[in-house]
Design a protein around this motif. Structure first.
Motif, PDB file in Angstrom:
ATOM      1  N   GLU A  79     -40.514  55.080 -47.717  1.00  0.00           N
ATOM      2  CA  GLU A  79     -41.720  54.626 -48.569  1.00  0.00           C
ATOM      3  C   GLU A  79     -41.899  53.193 -48.489  1.00  0.00           C
ATOM      4  OE1 GLU A  79     -40.839  56.197 -52.227  1.00  0.00           O
ATOM      5  OE2 GLU A  79     -41.013  58.480 -51.572  1.00  0.00           O
ATOM      6  N   GLU A  80     -40.670  52.594 -48.334  1.00  0.00           N
ATOM      7  CA  GLU A  80     -41.035  51.001 -48.362  1.00  0.00           C
ATOM      8  C   GLU A  80     -42.055  50.433 -47.240  1.00  0.00           C
ATOM      9  OE1 GLU A  80     -37.952  47.243 -48.436  1.00  0.00           O
ATOM     10  OE2 GLU A  80     -37.441  48.508 -46.965  1.00  0.00           O
ATOM     11  N   ALA A  81     -41.817  51.179 -46.070  1.00  0.00           N
ATOM     12  CA  ALA A  81     -42.864  50.569 -45.016  1.00  0.00           C
ATOM     13  C   ALA A  81     -44.178  51.138 -45.181  1.00  0.00           C
ATOM     14  CB  ALA A  81     -42.152  51.294 -43.672  1.00  0.00           C
ATOM     15  N   ARG A  82     -44.146  52.672 -45.714  1.00  0.00           N
ATOM     16  CA  ARG A  82     -45.753  53.090 -46.109  1.00  0.00           C
ATOM     17  C   ARG A  82     -46.331  52.377 -46.855  1.00  0.00           C
ATOM     18  NH1 ARG A  82     -44.817  59.776 -45.141  1.00  0.00           N
ATOM     19  NH2 ARG A  82     -43.957  59.899 -42.927  1.00  0.00           N
ATOM     20  N   ASP A  83     -45.716  52.281 -48.114  1.00  0.00           N
ATOM     21  CA  ASP A  83     -46.321  51.729 -49.327  1.00  0.00           C
ATOM     22  C   ASP A  83     -46.247  50.400 -49.843  1.00  0.00           C
ATOM     23  OD1 ASP A  83     -46.822  54.630 -49.366  1.00  0.00           O
ATOM     24  OD2 ASP A  83     -45.217  55.085 -50.738  1.00  0.00           O
ATOM     25  N   GLN A  84     -45.317  49.548 -49.070  1.00  0.00           N
ATOM     26  CA  GLN A  84     -45.160  48.075 -49.519  1.00  0.00           C
ATOM     27  C   GLN A  84     -45.081  47.227 -48.481  1.00  0.00           C
ATOM     28  OE1 GLN A  84     -41.517  48.092 -51.791  1.00  0.00           O
ATOM     29  NE2 GLN A  84     -41.256  50.103 -52.278  1.00  0.00           N
ATOM     30  N   VAL A  85     -44.664  47.385 -47.278  1.00  0.00           N
ATOM     31  CA  VAL A  85     -44.572  46.410 -46.205  1.00  0.00           C
ATOM     32  C   VAL A  85     -45.953  46.200 -45.325  1.00  0.00           C
ATOM     33  CG1 VAL A  85     -43.267  45.302 -44.568  1.00  0.00           C
ATOM     34  CG2 VAL A  85     -42.127  46.310 -46.524  1.00  0.00           C
ATOM     35  N   LEU A  86     -45.962  47.536 -44.801  1.00  0.00           N
ATOM     36  CA  LEU A  86     -47.013  47.627 -43.420  1.00  0.00           C
ATOM     37  C   LEU A  86     -48.429  48.156 -44.125  1.00  0.00           C
ATOM     38  CD1 LEU A  86     -44.790  49.872 -40.970  1.00  0.00           C
ATOM     39  CD2 LEU A  86     -44.824  47.199 -41.327  1.00  0.00           C
ATOM     40  N   VAL A  87     -49.031  46.968 -44.287  1.00  0.00           N
ATOM     41  CA  VAL A  87     -50.339  47.210 -45.021  1.00  0.00           C
ATOM     42  C   VAL A  87     -51.139  47.916 -44.104  1.00  0.00           C
ATOM     43  CG1 VAL A  87     -52.315  46.053 -46.065  1.00  0.00           C
ATOM     44  CG2 VAL A  87     -49.906  45.042 -46.194  1.00  0.00           C
ATOM     45  N   LYS A  88     -52.014  49.020 -44.734  1.00  0.00           N
ATOM     46  CA  LYS A  88     -52.979  50.006 -43.720  1.00  0.00           C
ATOM     47  C   LYS A  88     -51.780  50.888 -42.900  1.00  0.00           C
ATOM     48  CE  LYS A  88     -57.405  47.493 -44.297  1.00  0.00           C
ATOM     49  NZ  LYS A  88     -58.373  46.855 -43.593  1.00  0.00           N
ATOM     50  N   TRP A  89     -50.963  51.096 -43.498  1.00  0.00           N
ATOM     51  CA  TRP A  89     -49.736  51.989 -42.559  1.00  0.00           C
ATOM     52  C   TRP A  89     -50.737  53.074 -42.233  1.00  0.00           C
ATOM     53  CZ3 TRP A  89     -48.164  57.191 -42.600  1.00  0.00           C
ATOM     54  CH2 TRP A  89     -47.044  57.264 -42.043  1.00  0.00           C
ATOM     55  N   GLU A  90     -51.221  54.043 -42.548  1.00  0.00           N
ATOM     56  CA  GLU A  90     -51.545  55.118 -41.814  1.00  0.00           C
ATOM     57  C   GLU A  90     -53.049  55.050 -41.082  1.00  0.00           C
ATOM     58  OE1 GLU A  90     -53.142  59.808 -43.231  1.00  0.00           O
ATOM     59  OE2 GLU A  90     -52.301  58.420 -44.805  1.00  0.00           O
ATOM     60  N   GLU A  91     -53.655  54.020 -41.399  1.00  0.00           N
ATOM     61  CA  GLU A  91     -55.055  53.508 -40.604  1.00  0.00           C
ATOM     62  C   GLU A  91     -54.745  52.716 -39.325  1.00  0.00           C
ATOM     63  OE1 GLU A  91     -54.726  52.883 -43.705  1.00  0.00           O
ATOM     64  OE2 GLU A  91     -56.204  53.791 -44.833  1.00  0.00           O
ATOM     65  N   GLU A  92     -53.611  51.564 -39.474  1.00  0.00           N
ATOM     66  CA  GLU A  92     -53.578  50.749 -38.469  1.00  0.00           C
ATOM     67  C   GLU A  92     -52.053  50.707 -37.841  1.00  0.00           C
ATOM     68  OE1 GLU A  92     -54.828  46.967 -39.444  1.00  0.00           O
ATOM     69  OE2 GLU A  92     -56.874  47.596 -40.005  1.00  0.00           O
ATOM     70  N   TRP A  93     -51.093  50.936 -38.789  1.00  0.00           N
ATOM     71  CA  TRP A  93     -49.687  50.728 -38.273  1.00  0.00           C
ATOM     72  C   TRP A  93     -49.252  52.035 -37.697  1.00  0.00           C
ATOM     73  CZ3 TRP A  93     -46.198  46.706 -37.938  1.00  0.00           C
ATOM     74  CH2 TRP A  93     -46.467  45.582 -38.623  1.00  0.00           C
ATOM     75  N   ALA A  94     -49.435  52.945 -38.266  1.00  0.00           N
ATOM     76  CA  ALA A  94     -48.688  54.353 -37.892  1.00  0.00           C
ATOM     77  C   ALA A  94     -49.207  54.855 -36.508  1.00  0.00           C
ATOM     78  CB  ALA A  94     -48.665  55.326 -38.835  1.00  0.00           C
ATOM     79  N   PRO A  95     -50.542  54.820 -36.208  1.00  0.00           N
ATOM     80  CA  PRO A  95     -51.271  55.085 -35.057  1.00  0.00           C
ATOM     81  C   PRO A  95     -50.436  54.340 -33.928  1.00  0.00           C
ATOM     82  CG  PRO A  95     -52.821  55.061 -36.412  1.00  0.00           C
ATOM     83  CD  PRO A  95     -51.323  54.555 -36.936  1.00  0.00           C
ATOM     84  N   ARG A  96     -50.250  52.819 -33.841  1.00  0.00           N
ATOM     85  CA  ARG A  96     -49.534  52.154 -32.976  1.00  0.00           C
ATOM     86  C   ARG A  96     -48.000  52.385 -32.824  1.00  0.00           C
ATOM     87  NH1 ARG A  96     -54.208  49.419 -34.618  1.00  0.00           N
ATOM     88  NH2 ARG A  96     -55.421  48.444 -33.320  1.00  0.00           N
ATOM     89  N   ILE A  97     -47.408  52.616 -33.886  1.00  0.00           N
ATOM     90  CA  ILE A  97     -46.049  52.678 -33.848  1.00  0.00           C
ATOM     91  C   ILE A  97     -45.792  54.082 -33.066  1.00  0.00           C
ATOM     92  CG2 ILE A  97     -44.145  53.747 -35.167  1.00  0.00           C
ATOM     93  CD1 ILE A  97     -45.085  52.186 -37.541  1.00  0.00           C
ATOM     94  N   LEU A  98     -46.639  55.156 -33.354  1.00  0.00           N
ATOM     95  CA  LEU A  98     -46.682  56.403 -32.493  1.00  0.00           C
ATOM     96  C   LEU A  98     -46.806  56.379 -31.072  1.00  0.00           C
ATOM     97  CD1 LEU A  98     -48.242  59.051 -34.905  1.00  0.00           C
ATOM     98  CD2 LEU A  98     -45.906  58.872 -34.473  1.00  0.00           C
ATOM     99  N   ALA A  99     -47.670  55.301 -30.644  1.00  0.00           N
ATOM    100  CA  ALA A  99     -47.910  55.035 -29.249  1.00  0.00           C
ATOM    101  C   ALA A  99     -46.893  54.334 -28.741  1.00  0.00           C
ATOM    102  CB  ALA A  99     -49.233  54.113 -29.105  1.00  0.00           C
ATOM    103  N   GLU A 100     -46.081  53.542 -29.277  1.00  0.00           N
ATOM    104  CA  GLU A 100     -44.758  52.824 -28.872  1.00  0.00           C
ATOM    105  C   GLU A 100     -43.889  53.873 -28.769  1.00  0.00           C
ATOM    106  OE1 GLU A 100     -44.350  49.800 -27.887  1.00  0.00           O
ATOM    107  OE2 GLU A 100     -46.090  48.637 -28.577  1.00  0.00           O
ATOM    108  N   PHE A 101     -43.723  54.660 -29.607  1.00  0.00           N
ATOM    109  CA  PHE A 101     -42.508  55.725 -29.690  1.00  0.00           C
ATOM    110  C   PHE A 101     -42.690  56.649 -28.521  1.00  0.00           C
ATOM    111  CE2 PHE A 101     -40.999  59.889 -31.076  1.00  0.00           C
ATOM    112  CZ  PHE A 101     -39.713  59.755 -30.935  1.00  0.00           C
ATOM    113  N   THR A 102     -43.931  56.990 -28.185  1.00  0.00           N
ATOM    114  CA  THR A 102     -44.397  57.884 -27.146  1.00  0.00           C
ATOM    115  C   THR A 102     -43.852  57.430 -25.767  1.00  0.00           C
ATOM    116  OG1 THR A 102     -45.893  59.195 -28.402  1.00  0.00           O
ATOM    117  CG2 THR A 102     -45.946  59.137 -25.973  1.00  0.00           C
ATOM    118  N   LEU A 103     -43.965  56.081 -25.759  1.00  0.00           N
ATOM    119  CA  LEU A 103     -43.572  55.660 -24.340  1.00  0.00           C
ATOM    120  C   LEU A 103     -42.035  55.435 -24.268  1.00  0.00           C
ATOM    121  CD1 LEU A 103     -44.503  53.744 -22.044  1.00  0.00           C
ATOM    122  CD2 LEU A 103     -44.676  51.878 -23.295  1.00  0.00           C
ATOM    123  N   ALA A 104     -41.445  54.981 -25.466  1.00  0.00           N
ATOM    124  CA  ALA A 104     -39.968  55.036 -25.265  1.00  0.00           C
ATOM    125  C   ALA A 104     -39.525  56.330 -25.097  1.00  0.00           C
ATOM    126  CB  ALA A 104     -39.584  54.587 -26.697  1.00  0.00           C
TER     127      ALA A 104
END
Length: 259
Positions: free
Chosen positions: A160-185
């Motif tokens: 919740e800290e990452a989603r709601d407090q630290v990573l601004v626009k988590w769902e729109e901008e952060w999470a899709p890029r995190i998933l892309a990096e994660f898939t590559l790993a």
């Protein structure tokens, strides 16, 4: 073989073949014949036998008559027990890319000194997202407790800290890029139990499982972040790889005044 035209991977193949014995590659010792002492090292035919790939395959590789697929070359290199350094040399020469190597030893304890020498936020991660080291600017800037979590993938995707407090626009901008990096790993390290567990958690998460990955990860991308000490700003990730680890510097800039 013309030695003057020999490429580095060919030289390494012959070096390791001549340095190994039949028992080294899982073959029984041949009985000594009447003709004298047993020759040192493996014969080319011994390598073929151990590979179960047909007669003459190794000879074609060693003379450059056959350009091996990455899978075949990795099988030969592992059979002959190339060092990681020589495996990288040969792989880069053949395919112009580094091989993906599993971590066989614990990370150096001196990485903390490396990141402590930076004023910017900095950390060192395993491919599975486990934190090897970070500096105080990183742990104090992003996390409410002032302590970084043990795994950055889990924190960024599920907390919740990452989603709601630290990573601004988590769902729109952060999470899709995190998933892309994660898939590559995950594709690079299919045997990682940690990555498999996180992948299962992603599939079971109602917000993540339907989310479409971004077309790119964090490479030179500016994202909004709420810094624990300085407030709202923007970050850019500068990444490199060393010894199979990700070395990440997070450049933070305060957001300009609202227009």
């Amino acid at each position: 073989m013309t030695r003057g035209r020999e490429r580095e991977y060919q030289r390494l193949l012959e070096h390791y073949r001549e340095s190994r014995t039949r028992p080294d590659v899982g073959l029984a010792v041949r009985p000594t014949g009447r003709g004298g002492p047993r020759p040192k090292g493996l014969r080319q035919a011994d390598v073929d036998e151990a590979l179960h790939g047909g007669s003459g395959v190794y000879q074609k590789l060693a003379t450059g008559r056959l350009h091996p697929s990455p899978d075949l070359f990795m099988r030969v290199a592992r059979l002959l027990r190339f060092s990681d350094h020589h495996l990288r040399v040969a792989h880069v020469e053949l395919y112009r890319t580094d091989p993906v190597l599993p971590s066989t030893s614990p990370p150096s304890p001196h990485w903390r000194r490396v990141v402590d020498g930076q004023s910017e936020m900095a950390c060192v991660l395993t491919p599975a997202g486990s934190l090897v080291a970070c500096n105080d600017a990183f742990s104090g800037g992003m996390f409410s407790s002032g302590r970084a979590p043990s795994n950055l993938w889990r924190w960024a995707l599920f907390s919740e800290e990452a989603r709601d407090q630290v990573l601004v626009k988590w769902e729109e901008e952060w999470a899709p890029r995190i998933l892309a990096e994660f898939t590559l790993a995950r594709v690079r390290h299919p045997s990682s139990e940690t990555l498999r567990e996180i992948h299962l958690a992603v599939r079971n998460d109602p917000r993540l499982r339907e989310m479409e990955e971004a077309e790119t990860g964090f490479t030179d991308t500016v994202l909004a972040l709420h810094h624990r000490q300085f407030g709202h700003g923007e970050v850019r990730f500068m990444k490199s790889t060393a010894d199979g680890l990700g070395v990440v510097t997070v450049l933070f800039d305060l957001a300009g005044p609202a227009s």
